[in-house]
Scaffold this active site. Sequence first.
Site, short mmCIF file in Angstrom:
data_model
loop_
_atom_site.label_atom_id
_atom_site.label_comp_id
_atom_site.label_asym_id
_atom_site.label_seq_id
_atom_site.Cartn_x
_atom_site.Cartn_y
_atom_site.Cartn_z
N SER A 125 0.84 -1.20 0.00
CA SER A 125 0.00 0.00 0.00
C SER A 125 0.87 1.25 0.00
O SER A 125 1.98 1.25 0.54
CB SER A 125 -0.85 -0.03 1.27
OG SER A 125 -1.42 1.23 1.52
N TYR A 150 -1.82 -1.44 11.03
CA TYR A 150 -2.05 -1.93 9.66
C TYR A 150 -0.88 -1.54 8.76
O TYR A 150 -0.32 -2.36 8.03
CB TYR A 150 -3.37 -1.36 9.10
CG TYR A 150 -3.52 -1.59 7.61
CD1 TYR A 150 -3.80 -2.86 7.12
CD2 TYR A 150 -3.33 -0.56 6.69
CE1 TYR A 150 -3.92 -3.09 5.75
CE2 TYR A 150 -3.43 -0.77 5.32
CZ TYR A 150 -3.73 -2.05 4.86
OH TYR A 150 -3.82 -2.27 3.50
N LYS A 154 2.20 -3.81 6.60
CA LYS A 154 2.59 -3.76 5.18
C LYS A 154 4.12 -3.57 5.05
O LYS A 154 4.75 -4.21 4.22
CB LYS A 154 1.84 -2.64 4.45
CG LYS A 154 0.35 -2.92 4.29
CD LYS A 154 0.09 -4.16 3.45
CE LYS A 154 -1.36 -4.58 3.45
NZ LYS A 154 -1.60 -5.93 2.93
P1 NAD Z 1 -10.96 -7.49 1.36
O1 NAD Z 1 -11.15 -7.53 2.85
O2 NAD Z 1 -12.13 -7.16 0.52
O3 NAD Z 1 -10.34 -8.86 0.86
C1 NAD Z 1 -9.49 -9.65 1.65
C2 NAD Z 1 -9.99 -11.07 1.53
O4 NAD Z 1 -9.12 -11.92 2.28
C3 NAD Z 1 -11.40 -11.27 2.10
O5 NAD Z 1 -12.16 -12.03 1.19
C4 NAD Z 1 -11.16 -12.03 3.40
O6 NAD Z 1 -12.25 -12.90 3.71
C5 NAD Z 1 -9.88 -12.79 3.09
N1 NAD Z 1 -9.06 -13.09 4.25
C6 NAD Z 1 -8.65 -12.25 5.24
N2 NAD Z 1 -7.88 -12.93 6.10
C7 NAD Z 1 -7.77 -14.20 5.65
C8 NAD Z 1 -7.10 -15.36 6.10
N3 NAD Z 1 -6.39 -15.35 7.23
N4 NAD Z 1 -7.20 -16.49 5.38
C9 NAD Z 1 -7.93 -16.52 4.24
N5 NAD Z 1 -8.59 -15.46 3.77
C10 NAD Z 1 -8.51 -14.30 4.46
O7 NAD Z 1 -9.76 -6.46 1.10
P2 NAD Z 1 -9.26 -5.82 -0.27
O8 NAD Z 1 -9.66 -4.39 -0.28
O9 NAD Z 1 -9.62 -6.69 -1.40
O10 NAD Z 1 -7.69 -5.84 -0.02
C11 NAD Z 1 -6.88 -6.91 -0.49
C12 NAD Z 1 -5.44 -6.66 -0.08
O11 NAD Z 1 -5.03 -5.40 -0.59
C13 NAD Z 1 -5.21 -6.61 1.42
O12 NAD Z 1 -3.95 -7.20 1.68
C14 NAD Z 1 -5.16 -5.14 1.71
O13 NAD Z 1 -4.41 -4.84 2.86
C15 NAD Z 1 -4.49 -4.62 0.46
N6 NAD Z 1 -4.78 -3.20 0.18
C16 NAD Z 1 -6.08 -2.78 0.09
C17 NAD Z 1 -6.35 -1.44 -0.14
C18 NAD Z 1 -7.78 -0.94 -0.20
O14 NAD Z 1 -7.99 0.26 -0.06
N7 NAD Z 1 -8.78 -1.78 -0.41
C19 NAD Z 1 -5.29 -0.53 -0.31
C20 NAD Z 1 -3.97 -1.00 -0.25
C21 NAD Z 1 -3.73 -2.35 0.00
#
Ligand code: NAD
Length: 334
Positions: A125, A150, A154
């Site tokens: 991120s 958080y 990262k």
């Molecule tokens: P999200 O919560 O929609 O998706 C994450 C998925 O992982 C979910 O389906 C959840 O059920 C699953 N999950 C969580 N922990 C788990 C585990 N221990 N075992 C198996 N499944 C698990 O989030 P997102 O927005 O799709 O983000 C995806 C990735 O991108 C994350 O690593 C997040 O930190 C990173 N990210 C997101 C953003 C944002 O703004 N959405 C920005 C930067 C980075």
Amino acid sequence: MHKILVTGGLGYIGSHTVVELQQDGFDVVVLDNLNNSKLEVKENIEAITGKPVDVIIADVNDSKALNDLFSSHHFDGVIHFAAHKAVGESVEHPIKYYHNNITGLISLLGVMERHKVSNLIFSSSCTVYGATKDLPVTETTKIQKAESPYGTTKILCEDIITDFAKHKEFKSILLRYFNPVGAHPSAKIGELPLGVPNNLVPYITQTAKGIREQLTIFGSDYNTKDGTCVRDYIHVVDLAKAHVKALEYVNGMKQHVDVFNVGTGNGNTVLEVIDAFEKVNDVKLNYQIGSRRAGDIEQIWADTSKVSKVLNWNAQYTINDMMKHAWAWQKTLK
Ligand code: NAD
Ligand code: UDP
């Protein structure tokens, strides 16, 4: 590159990436524990691509489940999305975040090593850059101590992958996402925020739908063109496509780890986002100006020259597309 494991593949960014991978001819297996997603996302992905998705309901921290999975499939690469992502919650429950995000990665790396799977794309991120004055941020902009657990996860995960890859036959790409928003143009998949959203765009769409009474703009006295904060909003489908490009590149790259900013390269203020939402959807939004939110960064946007040059990836969708698709998706939700 043929068969890919996508952890967290039923989540917001993961589900859009699974669609792009399937449409590009990859064979995809999803591992998700449904912690922040619903099983019906699987059917919605299949409705878009017309292809079945193999979904394993399990936790990345469950080494036995991972081991069984890697024993029954030969994966050419892994995209690791599974993590917790709510900044505020991470301040209240740091251990929950360190456990899921860091232990989860360590568990995955252990199983990848055992099964000789050596290509990993990791979700990082722009939060790793903190409140930098160095704008737009390049991949060499200094990483700053995170403002939240958080953010710390990262930074630590990037370090763990880098250390791990150094001494192994291992290749990894760290993608530093800016602000992913919008939904699939089909309106079949999108973001499913639990409870009251913290993020701007789901708050906008829920307010327009009448689920929330009013949006509060957090501060209008910043040193930006209209006083509201600036972010680099990136359409989730564009972001998903960047993962396909990264997978195509990772195996052949010379270094063990490489890192790319994934944004549009343009910053938009909160007021510009609201204006785009209102205009493109012909909807009036109820909003007020409020005080600043603690921990908010005044402005950040990406220098995307590296991802454009090396991965041959550029964002295609505009802020208007993002607002149009976010609203179309919101209208499908009960
Ligand atoms: P999200 O919560 O929609 O998706 C994450 C998925 O992982 C979910 O389906 C959840 O059920 C699953 N999950 C969580 N922990 C788990 C585990 N221990 N075992 C198996 N499944 C698990 O989030 P997102 O927005 O799709 O983000 C995806 C990735 O991108 C994350 O690593 C997040 O930190 C990173 N990210 C997101 C953003 C944002 O703004 N959405 C920005 C930067 C980075
Ligand atoms: N924001 C806002 N009202 C809200 C939610 C967010 O004004 O209800 C602003 C926030 O201050 C920031 C921008 O919108 O300037 C993007 O916030 P978000 O939480 O979506 O992303 P992040 O701050 O993590 O980049």
